[in-house]
Design a protein around this motif. Sequence first.
Motif, short mmCIF file in Angstrom:
data_model
loop_
_atom_site.label_atom_id
_atom_site.label_comp_id
_atom_site.label_asym_id
_atom_site.label_seq_id
_atom_site.Cartn_x
_atom_site.Cartn_y
_atom_site.Cartn_z
N LYS A 133 0.81 -1.23 0.00
CA LYS A 133 0.00 0.00 0.00
C LYS A 133 0.84 1.27 0.00
N GLU A 134 1.96 1.26 0.73
CA GLU A 134 2.81 2.44 0.79
C GLU A 134 3.45 2.72 -0.57
N ARG A 135 3.87 1.68 -1.26
CA ARG A 135 4.47 1.85 -2.58
C ARG A 135 3.43 2.35 -3.59
N ILE A 136 2.21 1.83 -3.48
CA ILE A 136 1.14 2.28 -4.37
C ILE A 136 0.86 3.76 -4.13
N ALA A 137 0.74 4.14 -2.86
CA ALA A 137 0.47 5.54 -2.52
C ALA A 137 1.60 6.44 -3.01
N ALA A 138 2.85 6.02 -2.83
CA ALA A 138 3.99 6.81 -3.29
C ALA A 138 3.99 6.93 -4.81
N ALA A 139 3.67 5.86 -5.49
CA ALA A 139 3.63 5.89 -6.96
C ALA A 139 2.59 6.89 -7.44
N LEU A 140 1.45 6.93 -6.78
CA LEU A 140 0.37 7.81 -7.20
C LEU A 140 0.62 9.27 -6.82
N GLU A 141 1.62 9.51 -5.97
CA GLU A 141 2.02 10.88 -5.66
C GLU A 141 2.97 11.44 -6.71
N ASN A 142 3.53 10.55 -7.54
CA ASN A 142 4.41 10.96 -8.63
C ASN A 142 3.53 11.43 -9.78
N SER A 143 3.56 12.73 -10.08
CA SER A 143 2.63 13.30 -11.05
C SER A 143 2.82 12.72 -12.45
N HIS A 144 4.06 12.44 -12.85
CA HIS A 144 4.29 11.85 -14.17
C HIS A 144 3.69 10.44 -14.24
#
Length: 158
Positions: A133-144
């Motif tokens: 879940k943390e990796r998914i959340a971090a990925a979705l914070e990356n605007s690109h």
Amino acid sequence: MGGSDLENINPTVYEKAKEREALPTDDDNDFEEEFDTREIFDLIRDINDPEHPLSLEELHVVGEDKVYVDDKLNRVEIQFTPTIPHCSMATLIGLAIRVRLLRALPPRFKVDVSITPGTHASEHAINKQLADKERIAAALENSHLLDVVNQCLITRKF
């Protein structure tokens, strides 16, 4: 991407399933219907492949037979099959599937997305990423990365 950048230049393209027929209860807001495999499949079948102007259904990356729903236990599980065993887009495809379901389903559902066993060389590592879940959340914070995922989720007219 340009033609020479594609990993799978000539993917096999499959016929799409027929659209689900409307039921009399579909427009009845007082009727509470359970989620079923076809309804979940309909949510993910038209996700765009990141490399080709084709849907995940047309490439047989997703199929109704790889959708598992338990409405009473609030669980949805999806297995997807990359078109080649070394597909570098597998994590992105899994992320797009997860995002589509998280946006469309009630928050009561736990969504698990994984690669069909035995179909990718890095299956274990990618499944671990998709379950974190943390990796998914971090990925979705990356605007690109979010822009790329959103492009996969835009409905195209084929």
